[in-house]
Design a protein around this motif. Structure first.
Motif, PDB file in Angstrom:
ATOM      1  N   ALA A  76       0.863  -1.261  -0.143  1.00 43.09           N
ATOM      2  CA  ALA A  76      -0.059  -0.118  -0.061  1.00 43.09           C
ATOM      3  C   ALA A  76       0.870   1.166  -0.015  1.00 43.09           C
ATOM      4  O   ALA A  76       1.979   1.116   0.608  1.00 43.09           O
ATOM      5  CB  ALA A  76      -0.829  -0.044   1.352  1.00 43.09           C
ATOM      6  N   ASN A  77       0.279   2.293  -0.588  1.00 42.36           N
ATOM      7  CA  ASN A  77       0.674   3.705  -0.624  1.00 42.36           C
ATOM      8  C   ASN A  77      -0.194   4.683  -1.064  1.00 42.36           C
ATOM      9  O   ASN A  77      -0.824   4.621  -2.037  1.00 42.36           O
ATOM     10  CB  ASN A  77       2.008   3.705  -1.570  1.00 42.36           C
ATOM     11  N   LYS A  78      -0.512   5.529  -0.088  1.00 44.60           N
ATOM     12  CA  LYS A  78      -1.488   6.848  -0.597  1.00 44.60           C
ATOM     13  C   LYS A  78      -2.889   6.105  -0.739  1.00 44.60           C
ATOM     14  O   LYS A  78      -3.329   5.295   0.191  1.00 44.60           O
ATOM     15  CB  LYS A  78      -1.043   7.453  -1.613  1.00 44.60           C
ATOM     16  N   ALA A  79      -3.532   6.316  -1.881  1.00 42.33           N
ATOM     17  CA  ALA A  79      -4.751   5.728  -2.165  1.00 42.33           C
ATOM     18  C   ALA A  79      -4.884   4.368  -2.840  1.00 42.33           C
ATOM     19  O   ALA A  79      -5.820   3.803  -3.277  1.00 42.33           O
ATOM     20  CB  ALA A  79      -5.817   6.782  -2.779  1.00 42.33           C
TER      21      ALA A  79
ATOM     22  N   ALA B 213      -3.927   0.287  -2.847  1.00 41.26           N
ATOM     23  CA  ALA B 213      -3.491  -1.126  -2.175  1.00 41.26           C
ATOM     24  C   ALA B 213      -3.692  -2.157  -2.924  1.00 41.26           C
ATOM     25  O   ALA B 213      -4.633  -2.384  -3.613  1.00 41.26           O
ATOM     26  CB  ALA B 213      -4.276  -1.032  -0.825  1.00 41.26           C
ATOM     27  N   ALA B 214      -2.764  -3.178  -2.995  1.00 41.52           N
ATOM     28  CA  ALA B 214      -2.841  -4.541  -3.595  1.00 41.52           C
ATOM     29  C   ALA B 214      -2.744  -5.517  -2.497  1.00 41.52           C
ATOM     30  O   ALA B 214      -1.683  -5.564  -1.825  1.00 41.52           O
ATOM     31  CB  ALA B 214      -1.721  -4.349  -4.655  1.00 41.52           C
ATOM     32  N   GLU B 215      -3.496  -6.785  -2.644  1.00 39.40           N
ATOM     33  CA  GLU B 215      -3.448  -7.802  -1.874  1.00 39.40           C
ATOM     34  C   GLU B 215      -3.280  -9.132  -2.704  1.00 39.40           C
ATOM     35  O   GLU B 215      -3.858  -8.985  -3.741  1.00 39.40           O
ATOM     36  CB  GLU B 215      -4.755  -7.863  -1.173  1.00 39.40           C
ATOM     37  N   SER B 216      -2.276 -10.342  -2.133  1.00 40.43           N
ATOM     38  CA  SER B 216      -2.186 -11.150  -2.675  1.00 40.43           C
ATOM     39  C   SER B 216      -1.880 -12.138  -1.956  1.00 40.43           C
ATOM     40  O   SER B 216      -1.485 -12.124  -0.774  1.00 40.43           O
ATOM     41  CB  SER B 216      -1.136 -10.995  -3.895  1.00 40.43           C
ATOM     42  N   VAL B 217      -1.516 -13.309  -2.323  1.00 38.54           N
ATOM     43  CA  VAL B 217      -1.196 -14.617  -1.587  1.00 38.54           C
ATOM     44  C   VAL B 217       0.327 -14.484  -1.141  1.00 38.54           C
ATOM     45  O   VAL B 217       0.718 -14.556  -0.136  1.00 38.54           O
ATOM     46  CB  VAL B 217      -1.528 -15.901  -2.177  1.00 38.54           C
ATOM     47  N   GLU B 218       0.954 -14.073  -2.547  1.00 37.70           N
ATOM     48  CA  GLU B 218       2.524 -13.978  -2.286  1.00 37.70           C
ATOM     49  C   GLU B 218       3.059 -12.705  -3.246  1.00 37.70           C
ATOM     50  O   GLU B 218       2.353 -12.344  -3.984  1.00 37.70           O
ATOM     51  CB  GLU B 218       3.309 -15.404  -2.744  1.00 37.70           C
TER      52      GLU B 218
ATOM     53  N   THR C  33      -6.867  -1.945  -5.239  1.00 43.92           N
ATOM     54  CA  THR C  33      -7.954  -1.086  -5.053  1.00 43.92           C
ATOM     55  C   THR C  33      -7.066   0.150  -5.349  1.00 43.92           C
ATOM     56  O   THR C  33      -6.221   0.679  -4.976  1.00 43.92           O
ATOM     57  CB  THR C  33      -8.664  -1.229  -3.939  1.00 43.92           C
ATOM     58  N   GLN C  34      -7.766   0.951  -6.277  1.00 52.07           N
ATOM     59  CA  GLN C  34      -7.438   2.394  -6.372  1.00 52.07           C
ATOM     60  C   GLN C  34      -8.571   3.528  -6.350  1.00 52.07           C
ATOM     61  O   GLN C  34      -9.550   3.458  -6.968  1.00 52.07           O
ATOM     62  CB  GLN C  34      -6.793   2.794  -7.956  1.00 52.07           C
ATOM     63  N   GLY C  35      -8.562   4.012  -5.044  1.00 51.65           N
ATOM     64  CA  GLY C  35      -9.631   4.766  -4.832  1.00 51.65           C
ATOM     65  C   GLY C  35     -10.747   3.944  -4.509  1.00 51.65           C
ATOM     66  O   GLY C  35     -10.903   2.877  -3.781  1.00 51.65           O
ATOM     67  N   GLN C  36     -12.100   4.128  -5.166  1.00 50.86           N
ATOM     68  CA  GLN C  36     -13.047   3.379  -5.099  1.00 50.86           C
ATOM     69  C   GLN C  36     -13.463   2.187  -6.133  1.00 50.86           C
ATOM     70  O   GLN C  36     -14.155   1.474  -6.371  1.00 50.86           O
ATOM     71  CB  GLN C  36     -14.574   4.241  -5.020  1.00 50.86           C
ATOM     72  N   SER C  37     -12.317   2.010  -7.029  1.00 56.46           N
ATOM     73  CA  SER C  37     -12.398   1.283  -8.167  1.00 56.46           C
ATOM     74  C   SER C  37     -11.315   0.030  -7.850  1.00 56.46           C
ATOM     75  O   SER C  37     -10.646   0.249  -6.937  1.00 56.46           O
ATOM     76  CB  SER C  37     -11.660   1.778  -9.268  1.00 56.46           C
ATOM     77  N   ALA C  38     -11.691  -0.982  -8.219  1.00 58.74           N
ATOM     78  CA  ALA C  38     -11.027  -2.322  -8.058  1.00 58.74           C
ATOM     79  C   ALA C  38     -10.783  -2.999  -9.110  1.00 58.74           C
ATOM     80  O   ALA C  38     -11.741  -3.175 -10.217  1.00 58.74           O
ATOM     81  CB  ALA C  38     -11.854  -3.327  -7.101  1.00 58.74           C
TER      82      ALA C  38
ATOM     83  N   VAL D   1     -14.059  -3.375 -11.406  1.00 58.60           N
ATOM     84  CA  VAL D   1     -15.277  -2.659 -11.297  1.00 58.60           C
ATOM     85  C   VAL D   1     -15.086  -1.337 -11.268  1.00 58.60           C
ATOM     86  O   VAL D   1     -13.978  -0.632 -10.469  1.00 58.60           O
ATOM     87  CB  VAL D   1     -15.926  -3.125  -9.691  1.00 58.60           C
ATOM     88  N   PHE D   2     -15.519  -0.368 -12.188  1.00 57.05           N
ATOM     89  CA  PHE D   2     -15.294   1.098 -12.162  1.00 57.05           C
ATOM     90  C   PHE D   2     -16.442   1.622 -11.376  1.00 57.05           C
ATOM     91  O   PHE D   2     -17.776   1.445 -11.580  1.00 57.05           O
ATOM     92  CB  PHE D   2     -15.587   1.395 -13.636  1.00 57.05           C
ATOM     93  N   GLN D   3     -16.130   2.659 -10.510  1.00 60.91           N
ATOM     94  CA  GLN D   3     -17.111   3.406  -9.858  1.00 60.91           C
ATOM     95  C   GLN D   3     -17.340   4.683 -10.839  1.00 60.91           C
ATOM     96  O   GLN D   3     -16.480   5.269 -11.421  1.00 60.91           O
ATOM     97  CB  GLN D   3     -16.545   4.162  -8.566  1.00 60.91           C
ATOM     98  N   PRO D   4     -18.556   5.312 -10.860  1.00 63.06           N
ATOM     99  CA  PRO D   4     -18.941   6.220 -12.158  1.00 63.06           C
ATOM    100  C   PRO D   4     -17.918   7.527 -11.620  1.00 63.06           C
ATOM    101  O   PRO D   4     -18.012   7.840 -10.221  1.00 63.06           O
ATOM    102  CB  PRO D   4     -20.215   6.680 -11.398  1.00 63.06           C
TER     103      PRO D   4
END
Length: 172
Positions: A100-103, A105-110, A129-134, A158-161
């Motif tokens: 993670a850094n600022k807005a 974040a990335a998650e994973s197994v490894e 996740t970047q802001g409200q988009s994933a 998933v894009f947020q409007p």
């Protein structure tokens, strides 16, 4: 189906075909994850085991790695040192990895972070996740120096409007 309707369905299917192919790999911008990889790497953990034979150190339990504004957390991080033992070459993180850094974040197994190149390869059920988009996939390769990355392996988003993923998921 009538001929005009069949033509419309066929045209829509053919127009969507390049998008489906692109869904297998999406290039995204990581402005918030751009990082100066020459900064010191700080590590905190509950336990440390050093292996003199192979020149590695394994940190376990609530591991937190910091470099500048970037944070990586995991259950375990194995550190590979260079031939002279002083500089860190690679970090192998496992057990629920979050970068993670600022807005962003990335998650994973490894994840494997190669310090000199500034490349982070995250694998296994990756979620960005970047802001409200994933954006999700099976592999995410991040170039921290350039602030870019590529998501691979049945990419879904998933894009947020009013928002975007890195200024254009799927763009090249």
């Amino acid at each position: 189906m009538s001929h005009p309707l069949l033509s419309l369905v066929l045209a829509c299917t053919l127009a969507a075909a390049p998008l489906a192919a692109r869904a297998q790999g999406a290039t995204v911008a990581f402005g918030g994850l751009q990082q100066d990889t020459s900064l010191p790497v700080e590590i905190q953990a509950d336990q440390l085991a050093v292996n003199q034979a192979d020149g590695s150190a394994t940190f376990t339990g609530n591991v937190l790695v910091g470099q500048g504004e970037m944070r990586l957390s995991a259950g375990e991080v194995r550190v590979e040192y260079g031939p002279e033992g002083g500089s860190i070459e690679r970090l192998h993180a496992s057990g629920g990895v979050t970068l993670a850094n600022k807005a962003e974040a990335a998650e994973s197994v490894e994840a494997v972070y190669t310090i000199a190149s500034g490349q982070v390869v995250m694998t296994g059920d990756v979620l960005l996740t970047q802001g409200q988009s994933a954006l999700s996939g099976q592999k995410l390769v991040i170039d921290l120096k350039a602030g870019t990355g590529v998501m691979e392996g049945r990419v879904q988003t998933v894009f947020q409007p009013g928002g975007s993923v890195g200024g254009g998921a799927g763009s090249e």
